[in-house]
Design a protein around this motif. Structure first.
Motif, PDB file in Angstrom:
ATOM      1  N   SER A  67       0.830  -1.244  -0.007  1.00  0.00           N
ATOM      2  CA  SER A  67       0.019   0.120  -0.062  1.00  0.00           C
ATOM      3  C   SER A  67       0.847   1.274   0.046  1.00  0.00           C
ATOM      4  CB  SER A  67      -0.983  -0.064   1.459  1.00  0.00           C
ATOM      5  OG  SER A  67      -1.629   1.292   1.163  1.00  0.00           O
ATOM      6  N   PRO A  68       0.711   2.134  -0.949  1.00  0.00           N
ATOM      7  CA  PRO A  68       1.514   3.214  -1.094  1.00  0.00           C
ATOM      8  C   PRO A  68       1.711   4.070   0.214  1.00  0.00           C
ATOM      9  CG  PRO A  68       0.465   3.004  -2.962  1.00  0.00           C
ATOM     10  CD  PRO A  68      -0.211   2.211  -2.045  1.00  0.00           C
ATOM     11  N   ASP A  69       0.445   4.306   0.811  1.00  0.00           N
ATOM     12  CA  ASP A  69       0.666   5.336   2.061  1.00  0.00           C
ATOM     13  C   ASP A  69       1.531   4.806   3.184  1.00  0.00           C
ATOM     14  OD1 ASP A  69      -1.018   3.099   2.679  1.00  0.00           O
ATOM     15  OD2 ASP A  69      -2.461   4.375   3.692  1.00  0.00           O
ATOM     16  N   SER A  70       1.391   3.424   3.391  1.00  0.00           N
ATOM     17  CA  SER A  70       2.427   2.721   4.531  1.00  0.00           C
ATOM     18  C   SER A  70       3.793   2.667   3.748  1.00  0.00           C
ATOM     19  CB  SER A  70       1.859   1.493   4.977  1.00  0.00           C
ATOM     20  OG  SER A  70       1.439   0.648   3.820  1.00  0.00           O
ATOM     21  N   GLY A  71       3.842   2.277   2.533  1.00  0.00           N
ATOM     22  CA  GLY A  71       5.115   1.828   2.030  1.00  0.00           C
ATOM     23  C   GLY A  71       6.027   3.116   1.778  1.00  0.00           C
ATOM     24  N   LEU A  72       5.489   4.084   1.016  1.00  0.00           N
ATOM     25  CA  LEU A  72       6.261   5.479   0.921  1.00  0.00           C
ATOM     26  C   LEU A  72       6.321   6.121   2.072  1.00  0.00           C
ATOM     27  CD1 LEU A  72       4.321   6.514  -2.392  1.00  0.00           C
ATOM     28  CD2 LEU A  72       6.556   5.654  -2.132  1.00  0.00           C
ATOM     29  N   GLU A  73       5.490   6.230   3.132  1.00  0.00           N
ATOM     30  CA  GLU A  73       5.696   6.681   4.300  1.00  0.00           C
ATOM     31  C   GLU A  73       7.047   6.090   5.100  1.00  0.00           C
ATOM     32  OE1 GLU A  73       4.572   9.426   6.258  1.00  0.00           O
ATOM     33  OE2 GLU A  73       3.236   9.939   4.431  1.00  0.00           O
ATOM     34  N   ALA A  74       7.061   4.869   5.251  1.00  0.00           N
ATOM     35  CA  ALA A  74       8.257   4.333   5.572  1.00  0.00           C
ATOM     36  C   ALA A  74       9.531   4.641   4.778  1.00  0.00           C
ATOM     37  CB  ALA A  74       8.088   2.526   5.673  1.00  0.00           C
ATOM     38  N   VAL A  75       9.419   4.692   3.685  1.00  0.00           N
ATOM     39  CA  VAL A  75      10.602   5.133   3.078  1.00  0.00           C
ATOM     40  C   VAL A  75      11.017   6.606   3.408  1.00  0.00           C
ATOM     41  CG1 VAL A  75      11.755   5.581   0.525  1.00  0.00           C
ATOM     42  CG2 VAL A  75      10.421   3.677   1.052  1.00  0.00           C
ATOM     43  N   LEU A  76      10.057   7.241   3.395  1.00  0.00           N
ATOM     44  CA  LEU A  76      10.171   8.841   3.709  1.00  0.00           C
ATOM     45  C   LEU A  76      10.783   9.022   5.097  1.00  0.00           C
ATOM     46  CD1 LEU A  76       7.055  10.484   2.290  1.00  0.00           C
ATOM     47  CD2 LEU A  76       9.483  11.098   1.633  1.00  0.00           C
ATOM     48  N   ARG A  77      10.413   8.249   6.241  1.00  0.00           N
ATOM     49  CA  ARG A  77      10.833   8.321   7.547  1.00  0.00           C
ATOM     50  C   ARG A  77      12.160   8.004   7.527  1.00  0.00           C
ATOM     51  NH1 ARG A  77       5.457   6.209   8.935  1.00  0.00           N
ATOM     52  NH2 ARG A  77       6.437   4.338   8.668  1.00  0.00           N
ATOM     53  N   GLU A  78      12.382   6.887   6.764  1.00  0.00           N
ATOM     54  CA  GLU A  78      13.893   6.624   6.829  1.00  0.00           C
ATOM     55  C   GLU A  78      14.917   7.389   6.338  1.00  0.00           C
ATOM     56  OE1 GLU A  78      16.491   2.909   4.811  1.00  0.00           O
ATOM     57  OE2 GLU A  78      14.519   2.451   4.995  1.00  0.00           O
ATOM     58  N   HIS A  79      14.450   8.150   4.957  1.00  0.00           N
ATOM     59  CA  HIS A  79      15.227   9.185   4.419  1.00  0.00           C
ATOM     60  C   HIS A  79      15.250  10.431   5.317  1.00  0.00           C
ATOM     61  CE1 HIS A  79      16.115   8.307   0.007  1.00  0.00           C
ATOM     62  NE2 HIS A  79      15.155   7.354   0.413  1.00  0.00           N
ATOM     63  N   GLU A  80      14.164  10.777   6.134  1.00  0.00           N
ATOM     64  CA  GLU A  80      14.135  11.881   7.163  1.00  0.00           C
ATOM     65  C   GLU A  80      15.494  11.559   8.159  1.00  0.00           C
ATOM     66  OE1 GLU A  80      10.128  12.110   8.028  1.00  0.00           O
ATOM     67  OE2 GLU A  80       9.636  13.382   6.303  1.00  0.00           O
ATOM     68  N   ALA A  81      15.336  10.413   8.546  1.00  0.00           N
ATOM     69  CA  ALA A  81      16.220   9.978   9.533  1.00  0.00           C
ATOM     70  C   ALA A  81      17.714  10.180   9.195  1.00  0.00           C
ATOM     71  CB  ALA A  81      16.038   8.519  10.189  1.00  0.00           C
ATOM     72  N   GLY A  82      17.844   9.753   7.882  1.00  0.00           N
ATOM     73  CA  GLY A  82      19.117   9.893   7.346  1.00  0.00           C
ATOM     74  C   GLY A  82      19.721  11.317   7.128  1.00  0.00           C
ATOM     75  N   LEU A  83      18.499  12.102   6.743  1.00  0.00           N
ATOM     76  CA  LEU A  83      18.842  13.531   6.709  1.00  0.00           C
ATOM     77  C   LEU A  83      19.430  14.340   7.946  1.00  0.00           C
ATOM     78  CD1 LEU A  83      16.227  14.754   4.109  1.00  0.00           C
ATOM     79  CD2 LEU A  83      18.542  14.915   3.598  1.00  0.00           C
ATOM     80  N   GLN A  84      18.515  13.759   8.951  1.00  0.00           N
ATOM     81  CA  GLN A  84      18.784  14.494  10.335  1.00  0.00           C
ATOM     82  C   GLN A  84      20.467  13.875  10.551  1.00  0.00           C
ATOM     83  OE1 GLN A  84      17.085  16.490  12.238  1.00  0.00           O
ATOM     84  NE2 GLN A  84      18.668  16.490  13.859  1.00  0.00           N
ATOM     85  N   ASP A  85      20.769  12.622  10.317  1.00  0.00           N
ATOM     86  CA  ASP A  85      22.173  12.125  10.562  1.00  0.00           C
ATOM     87  C   ASP A  85      22.944  13.136   9.884  1.00  0.00           C
ATOM     88  OD1 ASP A  85      21.311  10.153  12.491  1.00  0.00           O
ATOM     89  OD2 ASP A  85      21.288   8.560  10.756  1.00  0.00           O
ATOM     90  N   VAL A  86      22.792  13.373   8.625  1.00  0.00           N
ATOM     91  CA  VAL A  86      23.528  14.425   7.808  1.00  0.00           C
ATOM     92  C   VAL A  86      23.638  15.774   8.463  1.00  0.00           C
ATOM     93  CG1 VAL A  86      23.682  15.731   5.693  1.00  0.00           C
ATOM     94  CG2 VAL A  86      23.234  13.184   5.603  1.00  0.00           C
ATOM     95  N   ARG A  87      22.483  16.364   8.911  1.00  0.00           N
ATOM     96  CA  ARG A  87      22.647  17.749   9.809  1.00  0.00           C
ATOM     97  C   ARG A  87      23.532  17.528  10.842  1.00  0.00           C
ATOM     98  NH1 ARG A  87      16.802  17.290   8.743  1.00  0.00           N
ATOM     99  NH2 ARG A  87      16.409  18.760   6.953  1.00  0.00           N
ATOM    100  N   LEU A  88      23.414  16.430  11.629  1.00  0.00           N
ATOM    101  CA  LEU A  88      24.301  16.250  12.873  1.00  0.00           C
ATOM    102  C   LEU A  88      25.680  16.267  12.314  1.00  0.00           C
ATOM    103  CD1 LEU A  88      22.441  13.815  14.902  1.00  0.00           C
ATOM    104  CD2 LEU A  88      22.498  16.367  15.222  1.00  0.00           C
ATOM    105  N   HIS A  89      25.900  15.532  11.361  1.00  0.00           N
ATOM    106  CA  HIS A  89      27.360  15.620  10.664  1.00  0.00           C
ATOM    107  C   HIS A  89      27.885  16.960  10.151  1.00  0.00           C
ATOM    108  CE1 HIS A  89      31.011  13.774   9.201  1.00  0.00           C
ATOM    109  NE2 HIS A  89      30.872  13.880   8.119  1.00  0.00           N
ATOM    110  N   ILE A  90      26.982  17.418   9.515  1.00  0.00           N
ATOM    111  CA  ILE A  90      27.290  19.123   9.071  1.00  0.00           C
ATOM    112  C   ILE A  90      27.880  19.855  10.312  1.00  0.00           C
ATOM    113  CG2 ILE A  90      26.366  20.914   8.260  1.00  0.00           C
ATOM    114  CD1 ILE A  90      24.771  19.466   6.202  1.00  0.00           C
ATOM    115  N   ARG A  91      27.142  19.629  11.459  1.00  0.00           N
ATOM    116  CA  ARG A  91      27.538  20.282  12.635  1.00  0.00           C
ATOM    117  C   ARG A  91      28.952  20.132  13.120  1.00  0.00           C
ATOM    118  NH1 ARG A  91      21.891  19.664  16.168  1.00  0.00           N
ATOM    119  NH2 ARG A  91      20.663  20.868  14.783  1.00  0.00           N
TER     120      ARG A  91
END
Length: 321
Positions: A67-91
């Motif tokens: 189901s796209p709502d659950s499948g894509l949301e899970a992918v988005l959450r994973e990418h957002e977590a990865g972006l947060q890690d990148v932000r911390l690394h930038i600091r």
């Protein structure tokens, strides 16, 4: 559309076809997508790896769309977590960069900006590139010809975007025409304003850049400025601001639309609460000192006060300031 989460155009084409069918064989997807079988297989491996598709155990193998709502949301959450890690690394990288630039290239830590137009341009740009907060000492003279007769529209836009502004105004600024209206507009949008005697003009963007106008005695406009990059000097300017902020008097505007006060009384109380003398209040309002004193006396009589301090206490109690 889905490239932002790691899908190629071919992957997205196969995913769209699979979602339309809900489940399909490789042959059916080849027919629907007009792609070679090898390309469809690669796309399906990608979709399965991202959790957007599963493969049935029965033969012939069929792929089932998650189901796209659950499948894509899970992918988005994973990418957002990865972006947060990148932000911390930038600091972390920025801390390393700042530590290195303090000593590797000391001559590049301070720039000199010349010309009134260039000073205004860099001032606007510095604000627009601010992420968290602007801090500053405000006192005359100004690079912009309008001074405090017009609001800082860049500031008002950034305040609405969530950028924090903390400004300490020099007592001399209280006498400027338009100062009260300008500060009122900023405070109503979220600016935090205080009054003190400040030693210079100063603006600090986050903890990454400071602008220090270069002024000589008698100058009536800003035509040159220093830009201070991350360095011990910038650290000292930040510390100076914070110490001055703690000792400064908050600008209290109170209930500016109260029916209990006339417009003139509202403006006068705001100025007096900010520490303005009769002379300074008169200049700001376009009144003589005698007119200011007459209004002060009227306020004393109205609230039953004998001193200015009592006026302030009663005005605070009534919610006027």
């Amino acid at each position: 559309m889905l490239e932002a989460i790691g899908l190629s155009q071919q992957d997205e084409t196969v995913y769209g076809a699979l979602v339309r069918r809900t489940q399909a064989t490789i042959a059916e997807l080849v027919q629907d997508c007009h792609l070679p079988e090898s390309g469809v297989r690669r796309a399906l491996r990608t979709l399965a790896g991202l959790g957007l598709a599963t493969r049935s155990a029965a033969r012939p193998f069929r792929y089932v769309a998650v189901s796209p709502d659950s499948g894509l949301e899970a992918v988005l959450r994973e990418h957002e977590a990865g972006l947060q890690d990148v932000r911390l690394h930038i600091r972390t990288l920025m801390e390393m960069y700042r530590a290195g630039t303090r000593f590797a290239h000391p001559g590049e830590l301070i720039e000199v900006i010349s010309g009134r137009d260039e000073v205004i341009h860099r001032w606007v740009r510095m604000q627009q590139e601010t992420h968290a907060q602007m801090r500053g000492f405000d006192r005359p003279p100004y690079a912009a010809p309008q001074g405090h007769t017009e609001s800082n529209h860049v500031e008002l836009a950034l305040l609405q975007r969530g950028v924090r502004y903390r400004v300490i105004y020099d007592k001399s600024a209280l006498e400027l025409p338009g100062w009260l209206d300008d500060v009122t507009a900023g405070v109503r949008q979220g600016e935090q304003a205080r009054i003190a005697e400040v030693p210079m003009k100063l603006a600090i963007s986050d903890d990454r850049l400071a602008m220090l106008p270069l002024l000589r005695s008698g100058d009536d406009t800003v035509t040159a400025s220093y830009l201070i990059h991350p360095s011990p000097l910038l650290d000292a300017l930040v510390a100076l601001f914070e110490v001055t902020w703690e000792r400064a008097v908050p600008v209290r505007l109170g209930a500016l639309d109260t029916e209990d006060l006339s417009a003139e009384e509202t403006r006068l109380l705001a100025l007096l609460a900010s520490g303005a003398t009769d002379k300074a209040a008169g200049r700001a309002l376009g009144w003589s000192e005698r007119t200011v004193q007459r209004h002060v006396t009227k306020l004393m009589s109205r609230v039953g006060a004998r001193t200015r301090f009592q006026i302030a206490m009663e005005a605070t109690r009534r919610g006027w300031i």
